[in-house]
Design a protein around this motif. Structure first.
Motif, PDB file in Angstrom:
ATOM      1  N   ALA A 155      59.781  94.117 141.968  1.00  0.00           N
ATOM      2  CA  ALA A 155      59.269  92.906 141.333  1.00  0.00           C
ATOM      3  C   ALA A 155      59.726  92.805 139.882  1.00  0.00           C
ATOM      4  CB  ALA A 155      57.756  92.880 141.400  1.00  0.00           C
ATOM      5  N   LEU A 156      60.203  93.925 139.319  1.00  0.00           N
ATOM      6  CA  LEU A 156      60.620  93.927 137.912  1.00  0.00           C
ATOM      7  C   LEU A 156      62.126  94.056 137.788  1.00  0.00           C
ATOM      8  CD1 LEU A 156      57.864  96.339 136.605  1.00  0.00           C
ATOM      9  CD2 LEU A 156      57.843  93.835 136.632  1.00  0.00           C
ATOM     10  N   SER A 157      62.846  93.748 138.832  1.00  0.00           N
ATOM     11  CA  SER A 157      64.269  94.058 138.838  1.00  0.00           C
ATOM     12  C   SER A 157      65.101  93.077 138.016  1.00  0.00           C
ATOM     13  CB  SER A 157      64.790  94.113 140.275  1.00  0.00           C
ATOM     14  OG  SER A 157      64.643  92.834 140.872  1.00  0.00           O
ATOM     15  N   THR A 158      64.570  91.912 137.690  1.00  0.00           N
ATOM     16  CA  THR A 158      65.299  91.009 136.799  1.00  0.00           C
ATOM     17  C   THR A 158      64.432  90.725 135.576  1.00  0.00           C
ATOM     18  OG1 THR A 158      64.380  88.957 137.694  1.00  0.00           O
ATOM     19  CG2 THR A 158      66.339  89.861 138.804  1.00  0.00           C
ATOM     20  N   GLY A 159      65.081  90.166 134.546  1.00  0.00           N
ATOM     21  CA  GLY A 159      64.340  89.818 133.343  1.00  0.00           C
ATOM     22  C   GLY A 159      63.229  88.828 133.646  1.00  0.00           C
ATOM     23  N   ARG A 160      63.575  87.813 134.448  1.00  0.00           N
ATOM     24  CA  ARG A 160      62.591  86.775 134.757  1.00  0.00           C
ATOM     25  C   ARG A 160      61.409  87.347 135.530  1.00  0.00           C
ATOM     26  NH1 ARG A 160      61.614  82.418 138.355  1.00  0.00           N
ATOM     27  NH2 ARG A 160      60.667  80.705 137.162  1.00  0.00           N
ATOM     28  N   ALA A 161      61.698  88.180 136.542  1.00  0.00           N
ATOM     29  CA  ALA A 161      60.627  88.783 137.339  1.00  0.00           C
ATOM     30  C   ALA A 161      59.709  89.617 136.445  1.00  0.00           C
ATOM     31  CB  ALA A 161      61.226  89.647 138.444  1.00  0.00           C
TER      32      ALA A 161
END
Lengths: 289, 289
Positions: free
Chosen positions: B31-37
């Motif tokens: 769930a934290l794999s992108t900046g937006r997430a």
């Protein structure tokens, strides 16, 4: 041992004169303003000395001509040691042309003076080598530090050996080159002392020129590469390293010269010290960015 | 004088925790794999601690929010000191968005925790700053060393403070920043010891990342920039510098932090140590080549 030392001394003198004379332009006539113009004048035997100051902005190269039997090993040696041996042109066997460096270039006539070697000894210093030419000879043009030094000067970086009007100090290191066939030996480096900020800038600038030795191979701490006394170079002249400076070391063109001479090839030809191959390529063309 | 020292101690702790926590990933969920997430999860208050390990490969930034009356001077200060203060995003006054760093970014809610300062003292450490928001606030996102350190690690270069699992050593130097309005003070540098060949490579690599501190500002000889004892950093932890290594110094994000705190603005907001702004920009995007 004694013989090796003689050989190395010859090599020293070669580089000494190359670099010293480079600091003292001797010809600036308009007729010499391009690589081609300089070569044509040299071909007509109008110049038989140093090429220092010829064709400003154009690449000058070291020359080594080897019999084909040794050439492929030397080619491989250069490929395995690109920093000390930056190959900018290689001829076909027996072919005096290197089109990549000049359309009408004739390697037999276009350098002011040559050295012809047999078994490691100079046997002739002619102004052309047509009478020595053989169908099995391969010519190697190797980039030299003049190109990157010009880039450093253009950015306002002091080169101490120029300030001192002497030859850049060079050192035999404890770093071995990557051997290929009979060719092997220690890496030779040249040293330029710089303030840390200039050293960082110099690394950035010379990184752009991989075909003329590229980025430094070492900075600071000479002892880590086997240099015991920075004040006693193996070749060239000692230059002062001030308290606020660190030594910056580049791979040096003396490396391939000394490696070739150590093999004592039965026959080879090199440029006469300071009498370089002037090419049609501009120094700026060699920047990779 | 006493007050200044208190202020600087606060600053120290900020950077200490940023860098220490950066070494210890605490969240790696998909769930934290992108900046937006990562920002969305933080916005929902699912994370109120360090962002270390969040959105690997995405740029994380330091945050400083200043009243407009100070903002233009600070902007000018950053412009005049790009190495310690690499500005990667600035908001319009009162606007919580910084579209350049993320489409839906809301600077008031998207960091895990903040510090609210009045006259140089922390008065709140909230997980969002909507209640503190004012129409005259300008947000500054400043690049941080995490990005270039990732590039160094990717190339196999050891970072000693990571090996030692401690905070990078930082030093106040004798080099003055270029003042702008009330903002002035010494350049702060971080130090990473390296073998000379790695130092040269590190200069090449970090040159590609001017917006996250860029190339080093100094190498070797700490005393030339006013560092008396490399073993006693002003902030962070001392790390061993081996005999075959030289210290390499980069401009450090503590510089703008300490410069802001020295001004003791009547009001400002920063990120809580280690709780950074996670952006949609990838570290690799910041490479200029």
């Amino acid at each position: 041992m004694g013989q090796n030392e003689v050989t190395l001394k010859v090599t020293v003198n070669m580089q000494d004169q190359i670099l010293t004379s480079a600091n003292k332009p001797r010809a600036t006539a308009d007729a010499l303003s391009t690589g081609r113009a300089a070569r044509l004048a040299i071909r007509r035997n109008q110049h038989t000395g140093s090429t220092a100051g010829f064709a400003p902005g154009f690449v000058q190269a070291n020359l080594a001509i080897l019999p084909q039997a040794l050439a492929s090993d030397f080619l491989r040696f250069c490929q395995r040691n690109p920093k000390p041996c930056p190959m900018i042109g290689v001829s076909a066997p027996g072919d005096p042309a290197i089109p990549a460096l000049g359309d009408d270039l004739d390697i037999r006539t276009d350098l002011p003076r040559y050295r012809v070697w047999r078994d490691g000894t100079v046997i002739d210093e002619p102004t052309d080598i047509r009478k020595w030419w053989r169908d099995d000879l391969v010519s190697f043009a190797l980039g030299c530090s003049l190109s990157f030094e010009q880039a450093l000067l253009d950015e306002g970086i002091e080169l101490r050996h120029m300030t001192c009007d002497c030859t850049v100090p060079m050192y035999r290191t404890s770093v071995e080159t990557n051997a290929a066939g009979p060719f092997h030996g220690p890496l030779v480096v040249s040293m330029r002392p710089m303030k840390p900020a200039d050293a960082i800038r110099a690394i950035q600038i010379t990184t752009r020129f991989p075909s003329v030795h590229g980025a430094p191979v070492h900075i600071g701490k000479p002892e880590l590469i086997g240099i015991k006394d920075i004040g006693r170079p193996d070749w060239g002249d000692a230059v002062p390293v001030h308290e606020d400076e660190i030594p910056v070391f580049w791979a040096c063109g003396v490396t391939p010269q000394s490696v070739i001479m150590a093999v004592r090839p039965d026959f080879c030809i090199t440029h006469y010290p300071g009498a370089m191959l002037v090419t049609d390529r501009r120094n700026t063309e060699f920047a990779i960015m």
